[in-house]
Design an enzyme around this catalytic site. Structure first.
Site, short mmCIF file in Angstrom:
data_model
loop_
_atom_site.label_atom_id
_atom_site.label_comp_id
_atom_site.label_asym_id
_atom_site.label_seq_id
_atom_site.Cartn_x
_atom_site.Cartn_y
_atom_site.Cartn_z
N SER A 82 42.07 30.55 36.93
CA SER A 82 43.29 31.37 36.85
C SER A 82 44.28 30.96 37.94
O SER A 82 43.87 30.55 39.04
CB SER A 82 42.92 32.84 37.03
N TYR A 106 39.42 39.73 41.38
CA TYR A 106 39.48 38.85 40.20
C TYR A 106 39.72 37.41 40.63
O TYR A 106 39.01 36.48 40.22
CB TYR A 106 40.59 39.32 39.25
#
Length: 335
Positions: free
Chosen positions: A132, A157
């Site tokens: 990501s 995350y």
């Protein structure tokens, strides 16, 4: 091209379903894995899965299971032969990681190791996995390049995605498994995710409610249309990194490459809202709010390495992609 199936995790998810669709469209059977969890409405995941089954029938095999459960994963895959994996399943979302950290540890850490173990024990030819853009944290240097240090994540995350890259490097080193990590930048488009800004804005604007705009609108995002993303994923899958001791994108000398996959344009959030207003035929009512914990003000992908190695060339500006999403949204959720 091998006719062995490809495993796609997160196959009922936004990117996973689109990648599975593209693989089967070119004749590759897909073994889809998804836990169908309720992080957002399961009905949307079911609709994506059912669409794949309806379109591709016997090319598509689906297993509803949680890949963080190694026993269930191993048992389900035992009868199958496969030679590649596209590991897109994960617990997504920056803000939710503040509320439910355990979900991220299970899916993004334990689950990633499980998929690496499947790749090792079944000796797959290549595994592409999702990282990501959030790994860049508050990186002030734009655009973000894969060579930049990513030691300061601002959300759990992001930390799990960085950990996935490190664990993959270890497996590439110890077991010489060809691995490619893709740092996705703000993916949007038809069949998208309800927790993403574009969906939330569209839903609120079409129902006459104000939209919540963080950092008083001073946000920049590298919005990347789903078709461009899928093209990049398949181009990477077809080109496993060589075990030749040469430095790969991201700096590894093992068979492990890391790429940014984005649109290579950082759009001002207010510009995206303008385009959305045009597509919806509605003037947005703005609720300007401060920056949210774990969020970053700007993302911008340097895609030089991906273009050099695969020919990746995103071709969908927001002026084209946003209206396509709104058109799909109106059809999927009619008034």
């Amino acid at each position: 091209m091998s006719q062995y199936p490809t495993i796609v995790t997160g196959a009922a998810g936004f990117i996973g379903a689109a990648v599975a669709e593209a693989l089967m469209a070119r004749g590759t059977p897909v073994i889809g894995i998804d836990s169908m969890n309720d992080y957002y409405p399961v009905s949307l995941k079911e609709a994506r899965r059912n669409r794949l089954t309806a379109r591709h029938g016997n090319l598509f095999t689906f297993h509803q299971l949680d890949f963080s459960d190694m026993a269930a994963l191993t048992a389900a895959l035992e009868p199958h032969r496969f030679d590649t994996i596209v590991h897109l399943g994960a617990q997504a979302g920056v803000r939710y990681s503040l509320e439910n950290p355990q979900a991220y540890v299970a899916s993004n850490l334990a689950g990633h190791v499980n998929m690496l173990e499947i790749a090792r024990t079944r000796q797959v030819a290549h595994m592409v996995y999702a990282s990501s853009s959030s790994v860049y944290g508050g990186n002030a240097k734009l655009p973000f390049a894969v060579e930049d240090r990513v030691d300061h994540p601002v959300s759990l995350y992001a930390a799990t995605k960085k950990a996935d890259e490190l664990m993959s490097e270890t497996y590439a080193h110890l077991f010489r498994i060809p691995l490619t990590g893709l740092r996705f930048f703000t993916v949007y488009g038809p069949w998208g995710r309800p927790d993403m800004a574009l969906w939330k804005f569209t839903e609120r604007m079409l129902s006459g409610r104000p939209i919540e705009v963080y950092n008083n609108g001073e946000m920049y995002r590298d919005f990347t249309y789903i078709d461009d993303i899928v093209g990049g994923v398949l181009a990477c899958l077809d080109r496993p990194p060589a075990d030749d001791g040469q430095a790969k994108a991201g700096g590894s000398v093992k068979p492990h490459a890391l790429y940014n996959i984005g649109n290579n344009r950082s759009e001002h959030l207010m510009r995206m809202i303008e385009v959305l207003e045009g597509a919806c035929g509605v003037k947005a009512e703005l609720r300007l709010l401060p920056m949210q914990p774990g969020d970053v003000p700007a993302t911008y992908a340097d895609i030089t390495a991906l273009t050099r190695d695969t020919g990746y060339a995103p071709s969908t500006p927001i002026e084209v992609g946003v209206p396509r999403f709104v058109e799909w949204y109106r059809a999927y959720l009619p008034d």
